[in-house]
Design an enzyme around this catalytic site. Structure first.
Site, PDB file in Angstrom:
ATOM      1  N   LYS A  52       0.837  -1.219   0.000  1.00 41.06           N
ATOM      2  CA  LYS A  52       0.000   0.000   0.000  1.00 41.06           C
ATOM      3  C   LYS A  52       0.867   1.262   0.000  1.00 41.06           C
ATOM      4  O   LYS A  52       0.454   2.298  -0.524  1.00 41.06           O
ATOM      5  CB  LYS A  52      -0.977   0.006   1.180  1.00 41.06           C
ATOM      6  CG  LYS A  52      -2.253  -0.782   0.885  1.00 41.06           C
ATOM      7  CD  LYS A  52      -1.950  -2.217   0.651  1.00 41.06           C
ATOM      8  CE  LYS A  52      -2.896  -3.111   0.021  1.00 41.06           C
ATOM      9  NZ  LYS A  52      -2.484  -4.505  -0.007  1.00 41.06           N
ATOM     10  N   VAL A 183      -6.248 -11.193  -5.855  1.00 40.02           N
ATOM     11  CA  VAL A 183      -6.122  -9.859  -5.260  1.00 40.02           C
ATOM     12  C   VAL A 183      -4.678  -9.350  -5.341  1.00 40.02           C
ATOM     13  O   VAL A 183      -4.423  -8.223  -5.787  1.00 40.02           O
ATOM     14  CB  VAL A 183      -6.617  -9.872  -3.790  1.00 40.02           C
ATOM     15  CG1 VAL A 183      -6.345  -8.534  -3.136  1.00 40.02           C
ATOM     16  CG2 VAL A 183      -8.103 -10.195  -3.737  1.00 40.02           C
ATOM     17  N   ILE A 184      -3.719 -10.183  -4.929  1.00 38.81           N
ATOM     18  CA  ILE A 184      -2.327  -9.720  -4.903  1.00 38.81           C
ATOM     19  C   ILE A 184      -1.834  -9.423  -6.321  1.00 38.81           C
ATOM     20  O   ILE A 184      -1.223  -8.381  -6.576  1.00 38.81           O
ATOM     21  CB  ILE A 184      -1.426 -10.754  -4.173  1.00 38.81           C
ATOM     22  CG1 ILE A 184      -1.820 -10.819  -2.681  1.00 38.81           C
ATOM     23  CG2 ILE A 184       0.054 -10.402  -4.318  1.00 38.81           C
ATOM     24  CD1 ILE A 184      -1.113 -11.896  -1.876  1.00 38.81           C
ATOM     25  N   HIS A 441     -22.320  15.469   3.342  1.00 42.25           N
ATOM     26  CA  HIS A 441     -22.163  15.933   1.961  1.00 42.25           C
ATOM     27  C   HIS A 441     -21.082  17.000   1.888  1.00 42.25           C
ATOM     28  O   HIS A 441     -21.025  17.856   2.771  1.00 42.25           O
ATOM     29  CB  HIS A 441     -23.492  16.518   1.473  1.00 42.25           C
ATOM     30  CG  HIS A 441     -23.400  17.093   0.093  1.00 42.25           C
ATOM     31  ND1 HIS A 441     -23.377  16.297  -1.034  1.00 42.25           N
ATOM     32  CD2 HIS A 441     -23.301  18.384  -0.335  1.00 42.25           C
ATOM     33  CE1 HIS A 441     -23.278  17.080  -2.106  1.00 42.25           C
ATOM     34  NE2 HIS A 441     -23.235  18.349  -1.709  1.00 42.25           N
TER      35      HIS A 441
HETATM   36  P1  FAD Z   1       2.200 -13.794   9.017  1.00 40.73           P
HETATM   37  O1  FAD Z   1       1.912 -12.346   8.850  1.00 40.73           O
HETATM   38  O2  FAD Z   1       2.587 -14.579   7.826  1.00 40.73           O
HETATM   39  O3  FAD Z   1       3.280 -13.915  10.148  1.00 40.73           O
HETATM   40  C1  FAD Z   1       3.797 -15.131  10.567  1.00 40.73           C
HETATM   41  C2  FAD Z   1       5.123 -14.895  11.249  1.00 40.73           C
HETATM   42  O4  FAD Z   1       5.549 -16.128  11.833  1.00 40.73           O
HETATM   43  C3  FAD Z   1       6.227 -14.462  10.301  1.00 40.73           C
HETATM   44  O5  FAD Z   1       6.854 -13.297  10.788  1.00 40.73           O
HETATM   45  C4  FAD Z   1       7.207 -15.637  10.296  1.00 40.73           C
HETATM   46  O6  FAD Z   1       8.565 -15.224  10.183  1.00 40.73           O
HETATM   47  C5  FAD Z   1       6.953 -16.248  11.663  1.00 40.73           C
HETATM   48  N1  FAD Z   1       7.290 -17.675  11.730  1.00 40.73           N
HETATM   49  C6  FAD Z   1       6.890 -18.665  10.904  1.00 40.73           C
HETATM   50  N2  FAD Z   1       7.333 -19.859  11.349  1.00 40.73           N
HETATM   51  C7  FAD Z   1       8.037 -19.611  12.475  1.00 40.73           C
HETATM   52  C8  FAD Z   1       8.736 -20.423  13.403  1.00 40.73           C
HETATM   53  N3  FAD Z   1       8.741 -21.744  13.287  1.00 40.73           N
HETATM   54  N4  FAD Z   1       9.366 -19.827  14.438  1.00 40.73           N
HETATM   55  C9  FAD Z   1       9.325 -18.483  14.605  1.00 40.73           C
HETATM   56  N5  FAD Z   1       8.668 -17.668  13.771  1.00 40.73           N
HETATM   57  C10 FAD Z   1       8.024 -18.218  12.720  1.00 40.73           C
HETATM   58  N6  FAD Z   1      -4.112  -8.880   4.113  1.00 40.73           N
HETATM   59  C11 FAD Z   1      -4.974  -7.870   4.381  1.00 40.73           C
HETATM   60  O7  FAD Z   1      -5.811  -8.020   5.276  1.00 40.73           O
HETATM   61  N7  FAD Z   1      -4.921  -6.690   3.691  1.00 40.73           N
HETATM   62  C12 FAD Z   1      -4.034  -6.473   2.699  1.00 40.73           C
HETATM   63  O8  FAD Z   1      -4.014  -5.407   2.101  1.00 40.73           O
HETATM   64  C13 FAD Z   1      -3.115  -7.508   2.386  1.00 40.73           C
HETATM   65  N8  FAD Z   1      -2.191  -7.348   1.426  1.00 40.73           N
HETATM   66  C14 FAD Z   1      -1.281  -8.331   1.190  1.00 40.73           C
HETATM   67  C15 FAD Z   1      -0.335  -8.138   0.193  1.00 40.73           C
HETATM   68  C16 FAD Z   1       0.600  -9.115  -0.070  1.00 40.73           C
HETATM   69  C17 FAD Z   1       1.623  -8.897  -1.151  1.00 40.73           C
HETATM   70  C18 FAD Z   1       0.604 -10.309   0.696  1.00 40.73           C
HETATM   71  C19 FAD Z   1       1.623 -11.360   0.451  1.00 40.73           C
HETATM   72  C20 FAD Z   1      -0.346 -10.521   1.684  1.00 40.73           C
HETATM   73  C21 FAD Z   1      -1.302  -9.536   1.932  1.00 40.73           C
HETATM   74  N9  FAD Z   1      -2.281  -9.714   2.902  1.00 40.73           N
HETATM   75  C22 FAD Z   1      -3.187  -8.711   3.145  1.00 40.73           C
HETATM   76  C23 FAD Z   1      -2.390 -10.963   3.680  1.00 40.73           C
HETATM   77  C24 FAD Z   1      -1.778 -10.787   5.071  1.00 40.73           C
HETATM   78  O9  FAD Z   1      -0.451 -10.330   4.951  1.00 40.73           O
HETATM   79  C25 FAD Z   1      -1.826 -12.098   5.841  1.00 40.73           C
HETATM   80  O10 FAD Z   1      -3.142 -12.597   5.835  1.00 40.73           O
HETATM   81  C26 FAD Z   1      -1.373 -11.921   7.274  1.00 40.73           C
HETATM   82  O11 FAD Z   1      -0.056 -11.407   7.334  1.00 40.73           O
HETATM   83  C27 FAD Z   1      -1.434 -13.243   8.049  1.00 40.73           C
HETATM   84  O12 FAD Z   1      -1.040 -13.013   9.352  1.00 40.73           O
HETATM   85  P2  FAD Z   1      -0.448 -14.183  10.286  1.00 40.73           P
HETATM   86  O13 FAD Z   1      -0.275 -13.550  11.630  1.00 40.73           O
HETATM   87  O14 FAD Z   1      -1.279 -15.382  10.173  1.00 40.73           O
HETATM   88  O15 FAD Z   1       0.950 -14.580   9.658  1.00 40.73           O
END
Ligand code: FAD
Length: 467
Positions: A52, A183-184, A441
């Site tokens: 963004k 979307v991406i 408005h």
């Molecule tokens: P993540 O954000 O993936 O975080 C998981 C974390 O766990 C990571 O930091 C990783 O390093 C850590 N990890 C993994 N395994 C281990 C381990 N074994 N030990 C220690 N650490 C570990 N969503 C929206 O709502 N709006 C948007 O505009 C949007 N835009 C996006 C654009 C892109 C290009 C992408 C790729 C995704 C987008 N998303 C968006 C989706 C969104 O980023 C994810 O849905 C969200 O980040 C998921 O959150 P999470 O907490 O499940 O995991």
């Protein structure tokens, strides 16, 4: 009860994990947050925020190009992508240190390292100084997802990247082929095309943005065409040839075809980060590649919860955060909370933006659900016209008794406006409630009120409907 190092350990500090850890601390628990890479996870470092920030720069570029229409004289316009990337990185760094500060202020111990489950109450964390075992009463898994790389021949070739690599680039390639019109993929197509790069999008389904309202996708199709984005639907990629020019070979209606670009972005979905973290060691139940959870975000193992992208529910940051708060309440024994996935807003940062929540017209029609529609053409909205972006549509869907069931918006700032409609659905509001709510408005939010009036055939800013 045995003595554990921590009451709660959260594994992964994305939007699911980092909020969950803070909430657990707010419930008075001793909490550790284990993260292998950077605080903020995919969302902050490789997803929502960096994309963004880049799109904001591209939008500004577009706006400046049309500044003369408002009497503003500008010289030659150009952009320096390295500077835009620096701007993006600055925002990410600032937000990341904000999270670190919040965790510290709430007394959450942040541990850097890769965590693996050793047993139902122990996590082995491999960090810079070796492996440390930490014990917990409850573990909340929040390890997120990573870009999928399907087994297409040649996919590991030169200049074939995913969203992860694109977001680390300081130079913008001259042209793009994007595989995947989800979307991406479409947000990246908008970004690159707005910055003047030729873009081809190859989508396997009959239309881009599967699942999004067909009327909106049709309008978006026109917008993308104007930006010179070449969208090819119903096309199956069969191989990719990497190089200084990347060639993407695909089949369309049985014919072999190809598209070329300086860079190929593979954007075909995300895989859950569930392998190698010891789930099988204690028998955590899976649902295909995802961790199986119930409505309380509990897995089948009493001490283990899971949230976010690894649960395969809805891969959005705000869903991960909402699950994080529910898991925190339940794991800390603070209150019984259940996840409700029925009212989840979705946003797409195209230009104009798209946002929707609840039941869509296509789904209602496909499922034979009786519904009534109110619509408004954004071309009739004064504020959108002032902003030079009067394109799009607002659609409200109700049950026969008038209760709001769903809303779809395509208009400037749709992503900021959808929360009103999410709340309306959640509170059981009717279309009449929306129509009788005075909308300020001139704002784009008036399109919502206009669509509500149209629902009763009483919209003053639409032409009379043909009888
Ligand atoms: P993540 O954000 O993936 O975080 C998981 C974390 O766990 C990571 O930091 C990783 O390093 C850590 N990890 C993994 N395994 C281990 C381990 N074994 N030990 C220690 N650490 C570990 N969503 C929206 O709502 N709006 C948007 O505009 C949007 N835009 C996006 C654009 C892109 C290009 C992408 C790729 C995704 C987008 N998303 C968006 C989706 C969104 O980023 C994810 O849905 C969200 O980040 C998921 O959150 P999470 O907490 O499940 O995991």
């Amino acid at each position: 009860m045995p003595e554990y190092n921590y009451d709660i350990v959260v594994l992964g500090a994305g939007p699911g994990g980092y909020e969950c850890a803070i909430r657990c601390a707010q419930y008075g628990k001793k909490v550790a947050l284990v993260e292998a890479r950077d605080l903020g996870g995919t969302c902050l470092n490789r997803g929502c925020i960096p994309t963004k920030a880049l799109l904001h720069g591209a939008e500004m570029f577009e706006e400046i190009k049309s500044a003369e229409t408002c009497g503003i004289t500008v010289g030659e316009i150009g952009f320096d992508f390295a500077k835009l990337a620096e701007y993006k990185d600055g925002i990410v760094t600032k937000l990341r240190s904000g999270i670190a500060g919040l965790e510290k202020a709430h007394g959450v111990k942040v541990i850097k390292g890769f965590g693996r489950i050793a047993d139902a109450h122990t996590l082995s964390v491999e960090g810079e100084n070796g492996v440390e075992d930490i014990s917990f009463d409850k573990l909340i898994l929040a390890t997120g997802s990573a870009p999928a790389r399907p087994p297409i021949p040649g996919i590991d070739g030169k200049n074939i990247v995913t969203s992860d690599e694109i977001l680390t680039m300081n130079e913008l390639p001259e042209s793009f082929v994007i595989i995947g019109g989800g979307v991406i993929g479409i947000e990246f197509a908008t970004l690159f095309a707005t910055l003047g790069r030729p873009v081809t999008v190859i989508e396997m389904m009959p239309s881009i943005l599967p699942g999004v309202d067909a009327d909106i996708v049709r309008v978006l199709g026109r917008v993308l065409k104007k930006k010179k984005v070449n969208v090819i639907n119903n096309a199956k990629v069969v191989s990719i040839e990497g190089g200084d020019t990347v060639k993407v070979n695909y089949e369309l209606n049985g014919e072999a075809k190809s598209a070329e670009g300086a860079c190929c972005v593979v954007s075909v979905g995300r895989r859950a980060m569930t392998s190698g973290i010891g789930l099988d060691r204690i028998g955590v139940e899976m649902n295909r590649a995802f961790v199986n959870i119930d409505e309380y975000c509990r897995t089948n193992i009493e001490s283990i919860y899971a949230i976010g992208d690894i649960t395969g529910k809805i891969q959005l940051a705000h869903v991960a955060s909402a699950q994080g708060l529910v898991a925190a309440a339940n794991a800390c024994g603070a209150k019984d909370e259940k996840m409700d996935y029925s009212v989840v807003p979705s946003c797409i940062y195209t230009s104009p933006e798209i946002a929707f929540v609840g039941l869509g017209e296509d789904k209602a029609a496909a499922q034979g659900i009786e519904y009534k529609l109110g619509t408004f053409n954004v071309a009739g909205n004064g504020r959108a016209m002032i902003m030079g972006d009067a394109i799009g549509v607002a659609k409200l869907i109700s049950a026969p008794d008038g209760k709001l069931l769903g809303a779809q918006l395509m208009c400037p700032r749709a992503t900021d406006m959808i929360a009103e409609l999410a709340l309306a659905i959640k509170m059981g509001a009717s279309i009449e409630d929306i129509a009788s709510t005075i909308h300020p408005h001139p704002t784009v939010s008036e399109v919502v009120a206009e669509a509500a009036h149209d629902h009763e055939g009483l919209c003053c800013h639409s032409l009379p409907k043909k009888k």
